[in-house]
Design a protein around this motif. Sequence first.
Motif, PDB file in Angstrom:
ATOM      1  N   MET A 179       0.827  -1.200   0.000  1.00 34.94           N
ATOM      2  CA  MET A 179       0.000   0.000   0.000  1.00 34.94           C
ATOM      3  C   MET A 179       0.865   1.255   0.000  1.00 34.94           C
ATOM      4  N   ALA A 180       1.937   1.260   0.779  1.00 35.64           N
ATOM      5  CA  ALA A 180       2.837   2.419   0.789  1.00 35.64           C
ATOM      6  C   ALA A 180       3.408   2.675  -0.593  1.00 35.64           C
ATOM      7  N   SER A 181       3.783   1.609  -1.282  1.00 37.17           N
ATOM      8  CA  SER A 181       4.309   1.754  -2.636  1.00 37.17           C
ATOM      9  C   SER A 181       3.256   2.324  -3.576  1.00 37.17           C
ATOM     10  N   ARG A 182       2.023   1.832  -3.469  1.00 39.07           N
ATOM     11  CA  ARG A 182       0.953   2.317  -4.336  1.00 39.07           C
ATOM     12  C   ARG A 182       0.621   3.791  -4.035  1.00 39.07           C
ATOM     13  N   VAL A 183       0.624   4.149  -2.767  1.00 42.77           N
ATOM     14  CA  VAL A 183       0.362   5.542  -2.395  1.00 42.77           C
ATOM     15  C   VAL A 183       1.433   6.461  -2.979  1.00 42.77           C
ATOM     16  N   LEU A 184       2.684   6.065  -2.880  1.00 41.16           N
ATOM     17  CA  LEU A 184       3.758   6.870  -3.453  1.00 41.16           C
ATOM     18  C   LEU A 184       3.637   6.960  -4.970  1.00 41.16           C
ATOM     19  N   ASP A 185       3.142   5.899  -5.614  1.00 39.59           N
ATOM     20  CA  ASP A 185       2.875   5.963  -7.050  1.00 39.59           C
ATOM     21  C   ASP A 185       1.847   7.055  -7.361  1.00 39.59           C
ATOM     22  N   VAL A 186       0.772   7.101  -6.567  1.00 43.55           N
ATOM     23  CA  VAL A 186      -0.269   8.112  -6.769  1.00 43.55           C
ATOM     24  C   VAL A 186       0.305   9.513  -6.559  1.00 43.55           C
ATOM     25  N   LEU A 187       1.069   9.691  -5.494  1.00 45.68           N
ATOM     26  CA  LEU A 187       1.648  11.004  -5.210  1.00 45.68           C
ATOM     27  C   LEU A 187       2.611  11.426  -6.315  1.00 45.68           C
ATOM     28  N   GLY A 188       3.410  10.481  -6.791  1.00 45.60           N
ATOM     29  CA  GLY A 188       4.346  10.786  -7.856  1.00 45.60           C
ATOM     30  C   GLY A 188       3.652  11.126  -9.155  1.00 45.60           C
ATOM     31  N   ALA A 189       2.588  10.395  -9.481  1.00 45.10           N
ATOM     32  CA  ALA A 189       1.862  10.641 -10.728  1.00 45.10           C
ATOM     33  C   ALA A 189       1.163  11.994 -10.716  1.00 45.10           C
ATOM     34  N   ASN A 190       0.935  12.547  -9.531  1.00 44.90           N
ATOM     35  CA  ASN A 190       0.248  13.836  -9.410  1.00 44.90           C
ATOM     36  C   ASN A 190       1.182  14.964  -8.963  1.00 44.90           C
ATOM     37  N   ASN A 191       2.477  14.724  -9.091  1.00 50.27           N
ATOM     38  CA  ASN A 191       3.505  15.741  -8.843  1.00 50.27           C
ATOM     39  C   ASN A 191       3.543  16.261  -7.409  1.00 50.27           C
ATOM     40  N   VAL A 192       3.022  15.463  -6.481  1.00 49.49           N
ATOM     41  CA  VAL A 192       3.179  15.803  -5.066  1.00 49.49           C
ATOM     42  C   VAL A 192       4.589  15.442  -4.621  1.00 49.49           C
ATOM     43  N   THR A 193       5.094  14.346  -5.151  1.00 49.34           N
ATOM     44  CA  THR A 193       6.469  13.916  -4.923  1.00 49.34           C
ATOM     45  C   THR A 193       7.094  13.617  -6.281  1.00 49.34           C
ATOM     46  N   GLN A 194       8.356  13.249  -6.270  1.00 48.39           N
ATOM     47  CA  GLN A 194       8.976  12.795  -7.506  1.00 48.39           C
ATOM     48  C   GLN A 194       8.433  11.416  -7.872  1.00 48.39           C
TER      49      GLN A 194
END
Length: 258
Positions: A179-194
């Motif tokens: 889940m942590a990996s998937r959440v980071l994918d979402v954040l990255g895809a929306n330019n919240v993170t790299q």
Amino acid sequence: MKKYLALGDSFTEGVGDEDLLRPNQVRGWADRTAEVLCAHGWEYANLAIRGKKIRQVINEQLDAGLSMAPDLVSIYAGGNDILRPKADLDALMRGYEGMVRRFTEAGSTVLLFTGFDTVDSPLFSKTRPRTAIYNEKIREIADAHGALIADYWRWREFSDIRYWAVDRLHMSAAGHTLMASRVLDVLGANNVTQANWSSQITLPALQSLPVNSRGEQLKEDLGWAKEHLGPWIKRRLTGTSSGDTLQPKYPDYIHLSV
């Protein structure tokens, strides 16, 4: 320095991902996500407590969360309401939308979650229609307020029982890690993170599925009912919660490391 705040219930507190050295003795996907964020200069707080329903999250976590002025806030509540057939989801989701609106108006990026698809669960499959209604409300709220969605319902890999804890209600350590990996994918895809930050989560190798005889499966089911289902029913009947005596894991911003 950017700030990440996690709100909600047992899902976000981290139940199922045991870590005796952490507050409330759990780690969880939010901690695992925050460990990556904090490695890049973020701070993290987590007000989630197991057993909380939507109104409790609103009443007990909203004002405190707003006062912390997060850049990013994740919100998940509703699983404990969905399990109660008499709960008015339409009314509850109006309150949920109000919570999202207040954070977006304050300038926070909001991350929401759909509920998990229980189609393969013998115990919880009857809640599937209510979860589907909940999910549509979440999508409407996200559309109206520009929130992001971690689409748990559509992530079919979580149907693998190895991503679930022995209580059959919460994710296991492997599930929380995924889940942590998937959440980071979402954040990255929306330019919240790299976009590549999810690669910093190491997914565990899954053990082979056991091949149980019918008798062994029955024995396992009876043991689960005694250890987990019985106490859960008792709490429902007595109006108590496993989180009644707990405090938030991280009520103030910290720099969390592994």
